[in-house]
Design a protein around this motif. Structure first.
Motif, PDB file in Angstrom:
ATOM      1  N   SER A 274       0.823  -1.208   0.000  1.00  0.00           N
ATOM      2  CA  SER A 274       0.000   0.000   0.000  1.00  0.00           C
ATOM      3  C   SER A 274       0.855   1.255   0.000  1.00  0.00           C
ATOM      4  O   SER A 274       1.891   1.313   0.666  1.00  0.00           O
ATOM      5  CB  SER A 274      -0.911   0.008   1.238  1.00  0.00           C
ATOM      6  OG  SER A 274      -1.649   1.216   1.311  1.00  0.00           O
TER       7      SER A 274
ATOM      8  N   MET B 174      -1.854  -9.584   1.234  1.00  0.00           N
ATOM      9  CA  MET B 174      -2.466  -8.260   1.114  1.00  0.00           C
ATOM     10  C   MET B 174      -2.058  -7.421   2.318  1.00  0.00           C
ATOM     11  O   MET B 174      -2.375  -7.762   3.462  1.00  0.00           O
ATOM     12  CB  MET B 174      -3.988  -8.369   1.060  1.00  0.00           C
ATOM     13  CG  MET B 174      -4.535  -9.038  -0.177  1.00  0.00           C
ATOM     14  SD  MET B 174      -4.240  -8.118  -1.710  1.00  0.00           S
ATOM     15  CE  MET B 174      -5.083  -6.592  -1.386  1.00  0.00           C
TER      16      MET B 174
ATOM     17  N   LYS C   8      -2.514  -3.933   4.010  1.00  0.00           N
ATOM     18  CA  LYS C   8      -3.268  -2.688   4.195  1.00  0.00           C
ATOM     19  C   LYS C   8      -4.164  -2.346   3.000  1.00  0.00           C
ATOM     20  O   LYS C   8      -4.463  -1.176   2.755  1.00  0.00           O
ATOM     21  CB  LYS C   8      -2.319  -1.519   4.493  1.00  0.00           C
ATOM     22  CG  LYS C   8      -1.321  -1.755   5.619  1.00  0.00           C
ATOM     23  CD  LYS C   8      -1.987  -2.076   6.946  1.00  0.00           C
ATOM     24  CE  LYS C   8      -2.416  -0.871   7.725  1.00  0.00           C
ATOM     25  NZ  LYS C   8      -1.337  -0.124   8.344  1.00  0.00           N
ATOM     26  N   GLU C   9      -4.583  -3.353   2.240  1.00  0.00           N
ATOM     27  CA  GLU C   9      -5.481  -3.144   1.109  1.00  0.00           C
ATOM     28  C   GLU C   9      -6.567  -4.216   1.108  1.00  0.00           C
ATOM     29  O   GLU C   9      -6.424  -5.260   1.749  1.00  0.00           O
ATOM     30  CB  GLU C   9      -4.718  -3.174  -0.221  1.00  0.00           C
ATOM     31  CG  GLU C   9      -3.690  -2.065  -0.394  1.00  0.00           C
ATOM     32  CD  GLU C   9      -4.311  -0.682  -0.570  1.00  0.00           C
ATOM     33  OE1 GLU C   9      -5.553  -0.580  -0.628  1.00  0.00           O
ATOM     34  OE2 GLU C   9      -3.557   0.301  -0.641  1.00  0.00           O
ATOM     35  N   ASN C  10      -7.642  -3.951   0.360  1.00  0.00           N
ATOM     36  CA  ASN C  10      -8.765  -4.876   0.244  1.00  0.00           C
ATOM     37  C   ASN C  10      -8.734  -5.519  -1.139  1.00  0.00           C
ATOM     38  O   ASN C  10      -8.885  -4.833  -2.153  1.00  0.00           O
ATOM     39  CB  ASN C  10     -10.081  -4.129   0.452  1.00  0.00           C
ATOM     40  CG  ASN C  10     -11.282  -5.059   0.511  1.00  0.00           C
ATOM     41  OD1 ASN C  10     -11.235  -6.193   0.041  1.00  0.00           O
ATOM     42  ND2 ASN C  10     -12.375  -4.582   1.086  1.00  0.00           N
TER      43      ASN C  10
ATOM     44  N   HIS D 114     -11.426  -4.848  -3.821  1.00  0.00           N
ATOM     45  CA  HIS D 114     -11.397  -3.596  -4.576  1.00  0.00           C
ATOM     46  C   HIS D 114     -10.537  -3.708  -5.830  1.00  0.00           C
ATOM     47  O   HIS D 114     -10.524  -2.802  -6.660  1.00  0.00           O
ATOM     48  CB  HIS D 114     -10.867  -2.461  -3.697  1.00  0.00           C
ATOM     49  CG  HIS D 114     -11.773  -2.135  -2.552  1.00  0.00           C
ATOM     50  ND1 HIS D 114     -11.379  -1.357  -1.481  1.00  0.00           N
ATOM     51  CD2 HIS D 114     -13.063  -2.495  -2.306  1.00  0.00           C
ATOM     52  CE1 HIS D 114     -12.387  -1.253  -0.629  1.00  0.00           C
ATOM     53  NE2 HIS D 114     -13.413  -1.929  -1.104  1.00  0.00           N
TER      54      HIS D 114
ATOM     55  N   VAL E 286      -3.565 -11.666   5.248  1.00  0.00           N
ATOM     56  CA  VAL E 286      -4.038 -10.279   5.288  1.00  0.00           C
ATOM     57  C   VAL E 286      -3.450  -9.559   6.494  1.00  0.00           C
ATOM     58  O   VAL E 286      -3.568 -10.040   7.625  1.00  0.00           O
ATOM     59  CB  VAL E 286      -5.580 -10.221   5.355  1.00  0.00           C
ATOM     60  CG1 VAL E 286      -6.047  -8.785   5.543  1.00  0.00           C
ATOM     61  CG2 VAL E 286      -6.193 -10.826   4.101  1.00  0.00           C
TER      62      VAL E 286
ATOM     63  N   ASN F 221      -4.045  -5.888   8.099  1.00  0.00           N
ATOM     64  CA  ASN F 221      -4.896  -4.715   7.919  1.00  0.00           C
ATOM     65  C   ASN F 221      -5.355  -4.166   9.260  1.00  0.00           C
ATOM     66  O   ASN F 221      -5.049  -4.734  10.322  1.00  0.00           O
ATOM     67  CB  ASN F 221      -6.099  -5.049   7.032  1.00  0.00           C
ATOM     68  CG  ASN F 221      -6.470  -3.890   6.118  1.00  0.00           C
ATOM     69  OD1 ASN F 221      -6.312  -2.724   6.487  1.00  0.00           O
ATOM     70  ND2 ASN F 221      -6.960  -4.192   4.931  1.00  0.00           N
TER      71      ASN F 221
ATOM     72  N   HIS G  92     -13.184  -6.836   6.987  1.00  0.00           N
ATOM     73  CA  HIS G  92     -14.159  -6.680   5.913  1.00  0.00           C
ATOM     74  C   HIS G  92     -14.425  -8.055   5.325  1.00  0.00           C
ATOM     75  O   HIS G  92     -13.903  -9.065   5.827  1.00  0.00           O
ATOM     76  CB  HIS G  92     -13.671  -5.687   4.851  1.00  0.00           C
ATOM     77  CG  HIS G  92     -12.235  -5.857   4.465  1.00  0.00           C
ATOM     78  ND1 HIS G  92     -11.780  -6.932   3.722  1.00  0.00           N
ATOM     79  CD2 HIS G  92     -11.141  -5.099   4.728  1.00  0.00           C
ATOM     80  CE1 HIS G  92     -10.482  -6.823   3.534  1.00  0.00           C
ATOM     81  NE2 HIS G  92     -10.061  -5.730   4.141  1.00  0.00           N
ATOM     82  N   GLU G  93     -15.214  -8.102   4.282  1.00  0.00           N
ATOM     83  CA  GLU G  93     -15.632  -9.402   3.746  1.00  0.00           C
ATOM     84  C   GLU G  93     -14.441 -10.239   3.291  1.00  0.00           C
ATOM     85  O   GLU G  93     -14.428 -11.458   3.453  1.00  0.00           O
ATOM     86  CB  GLU G  93     -16.606  -9.193   2.583  1.00  0.00           C
ATOM     87  CG  GLU G  93     -17.328 -10.464   2.166  1.00  0.00           C
ATOM     88  CD  GLU G  93     -18.385 -10.226   1.109  1.00  0.00           C
ATOM     89  OE1 GLU G  93     -19.017 -11.205   0.678  1.00  0.00           O
ATOM     90  OE2 GLU G  93     -18.584  -9.058   0.716  1.00  0.00           O
ATOM     91  N   ALA G  94     -13.421  -9.580   2.737  1.00  0.00           N
ATOM     92  CA  ALA G  94     -12.257 -10.325   2.249  1.00  0.00           C
ATOM     93  C   ALA G  94     -11.464 -10.953   3.388  1.00  0.00           C
ATOM     94  O   ALA G  94     -10.946 -12.072   3.253  1.00  0.00           O
ATOM     95  CB  ALA G  94     -11.359  -9.408   1.425  1.00  0.00           C
ATOM     96  N   THR G  95     -11.347 -10.248   4.520  1.00  0.00           N
ATOM     97  CA  THR G  95     -10.567 -10.807   5.630  1.00  0.00           C
ATOM     98  C   THR G  95     -11.199 -12.088   6.165  1.00  0.00           C
ATOM     99  O   THR G  95     -10.508 -12.930   6.740  1.00  0.00           O
ATOM    100  CB  THR G  95     -10.421  -9.799   6.790  1.00  0.00           C
ATOM    101  OG1 THR G  95     -11.715  -9.446   7.281  1.00  0.00           O
ATOM    102  CG2 THR G  95      -9.692  -8.552   6.351  1.00  0.00           C
TER     103      THR G  95
END
Length: 353
Positions: free
Chosen positions: A139, A218, A220-222, A225, A241, A243, A247-250
């Protein structure tokens, strides 16, 4: 009585600067009014990370709660002003979906783990694959120190798929930059990218879809997106991840590493005009979240690619040493070229006027 000009409203992205310059304190911010006595606040000098301008700031905290962010004078960057967008962009650090504990996927579910177990598991998962089967998405919001450790992690694992996520939105030709990443220049310099930020992201997404990439990190990014649907992420053998917010991805990650926000850590960034600036810690992170550089250092050591680094300042010194070595090498090459040119002119009998 204080009022706006007849027929006008004080309603723009710089309106809160009137609070800073009001000589008698009659103008106040609804965001801060009556929430804390000013003299109870601990003031920490730092920078705004909402765009590439990097306005110098003072973060006001008490007992690890951020109450306000105000501009700090620096004639080379922001004078004594800052935009309202940057000033108020800290509430997410206290969001309900803040990641508080490391997590490891076990029997299809994410379960809480301690840090040694989470780092060890992440390392074991990554070492299953070769470098061309791993991608790292970093990021432009990360510090130089974090990006350097990321580059060392990629080097240790032999990763070629590495990029950052660009953020471009309309600027205002005052202070708010079109580049909403605070450290794009630092990422370019430290990751050694010769292409524009984000140039590899589409290829990474396609490689995830095709199964060519089996491990995705990943930072600090989703991932969603970037055009990676949650169904694809769920099929990845390894999805690590790091972060701040869940969110849904995590929820599809194999390892979750809770990190710090901008006001909870130290580090450096290079703003849009190439100025190196310091980020300072104003509050401790909640729960069991850790400083990003510590997470990356421990992961780097776990995969066998790092030595002892006791602080972010140690990392900065490593970056400085590399920068000095590069500068010396460039000067040496220039001198060598100069000597060759001189010898060629001498051989041809060319005189310098």
């Amino acid at each position: 009585m204080l009022t706006a000009h007849s027929g006008k409203r004080l309603e723009n992205n710089y309106s809160l600067n009137t609070v800073d310059i009001c000589p008698v304190g009659a103008l106040t911010s609804t965001d801060f009014r009556f929430k804390m006595r000013v003299w109870f606040l601990k003031e920490t000098k730092s920078i705004c990370t909402s765009c590439a301008t990097g306005c110098n700031t003072i973060i006001g905290t008490r007992e690890d709660v951020i109450y306000r962010q105000t501009p700090r004078e620096n004639d080379h960057v922001n004078s004594c002003w800052m935009c309202d967008y940057g000033r108020l962009n800290f509430k997410f650090l206290e969001a309900e979906n803040r990641l508080l504990e490391p997590q490891i996927r076990s029997d299809g579910k994410l379960i809480a783990a301690d840090w040694p177990a989470a780092i060890s598991e992440a390392s074991l998962q990554l070492k299953q694959f070769t470098g061309n089967e791993i991608a790292i998405v970093a990021s432009g919001r990360m510090t130089n120190e974090e990006l350097w450790l990321t580059s060392q992690l990629a080097k240790s694992l032999g990763v070629q798929w590495i990029d950052i996520v660009p953020r471009r939105e309309p600027g205002d030709d005052i202070l708010l930059s079109e580049d909403r990443n605070p450290n794009t220049n630092g990422a370019r310099l430290i990751l050694g990218s010769t292409s524009e930020p984000g140039a590899k992201l589409m290829a990474i997404a396609e490689a995830v879809k095709s199964g060519e990439i089996k491990a995705l990190v990943m930072l600090k990014e989703n991932a969603m997106h970037l055009g990676m649907p949650v169904e694809q992420l769920a099929q990845l053998p390894v999805f690590i991840v790091m972060n701040i917010l869940a969110h849904e991805a995590t929820q599809k990650a194999t390892v979750v590493l809770p990190a710090c926000g901008f006001a909870e850590k130290r580090g450096s960034m290079i703003n849009g005009k190439g100025r190196l600036q310091r980020l300072n810690r104003a509050a401790r992170p909640p729960g069991n979240a850790r400083d990003d550089w510590e997470i990356l250092r421990d992961l780097l050591q776990a995969v066998g690619g790092g030595d002892s680094l006791s602080s972010s300042d140690d990392v900065f010194r490593r970056i400085s040493e590399k920068a000095i070595a590069q500068a010396v090498a460039i000067q040496a090459r220039r001198r060598a070229v100069g000597r060759k040119v001189h010898e060629a002119r001498k051989a041809l009998g060319v005189r310098r006027d």
